[in-house]
Design a protein around this motif. Sequence first.
Motif, short mmCIF file in Angstrom:
data_model
loop_
_atom_site.label_atom_id
_atom_site.label_comp_id
_atom_site.label_asym_id
_atom_site.label_seq_id
_atom_site.Cartn_x
_atom_site.Cartn_y
_atom_site.Cartn_z
N VAL A 61 0.83 -1.20 0.00
CA VAL A 61 0.00 0.00 0.00
C VAL A 61 0.87 1.26 0.00
N GLU A 62 2.06 1.19 0.55
CA GLU A 62 2.95 2.35 0.55
C GLU A 62 3.26 2.81 -0.87
N VAL A 73 0.20 4.83 -2.07
CA VAL A 73 0.15 6.15 -1.44
C VAL A 73 1.28 7.04 -1.94
N TRP A 117 -1.64 8.45 -6.86
CA TRP A 117 -2.89 8.26 -6.12
C TRP A 117 -2.86 9.06 -4.82
N GLY A 118 -1.72 9.11 -4.16
CA GLY A 118 -1.60 9.86 -2.92
C GLY A 118 -2.38 9.21 -1.78
N TYR A 119 -2.69 10.01 -0.78
CA TYR A 119 -3.46 9.50 0.36
C TYR A 119 -4.92 9.35 -0.03
N PRO A 120 -5.59 8.32 0.50
CA PRO A 120 -7.00 8.13 0.15
C PRO A 120 -7.88 9.21 0.76
N ILE A 151 -10.71 5.96 4.60
CA ILE A 151 -10.31 4.58 4.91
C ILE A 151 -11.41 3.99 5.78
N TYR A 196 -9.14 1.44 1.19
CA TYR A 196 -8.77 2.80 0.84
C TYR A 196 -9.71 3.24 -0.28
N TYR A 211 -10.73 6.21 -2.97
CA TYR A 211 -10.33 7.41 -3.71
C TYR A 211 -11.55 7.90 -4.49
N LYS A 232 -0.37 -5.30 4.74
CA LYS A 232 -0.34 -4.00 4.04
C LYS A 232 -0.14 -4.17 2.53
#
Length: 108
Positions: free
Chosen positions: A35-36, A39, A43-46, A49, A59, A61, A89
């Motif tokens: 998942v890192e 992110v 896509w960046g941070y969702p 969550i 996650y 989006y 993860k």
Amino acid sequence: MRKHIIAALVMTALAGCATSEKYSKLLDTWKGDPVERLVGSNWGYPDTIIKAPNGNDVYIYKWESISTNKKGYTNRYWCNTFFEIDDSKTIVRWRWKGNHCVSKYQEK
């Protein structure tokens, strides 16, 4: 001969079109990745969550676009993409929902 040229031009044009099938193929490339990496990408941070019933993180989006055409009609395009993340993860599955979940992704 002319029919073959026209057919080739149509096929070339269609290959560059964004479709939901290509979006699904793009999302398939993320299965098995940490998942890192998701992110850390574009896509960046969702946006959100949540917990799935099985305990995995999901996650979410969200994308939305609203436009008005020349006749004054408003169009709303949207796409929510869900990535399920297991305990290690890792992205284990995905799904999308919306009326404009499309991509021009081409397999290499």
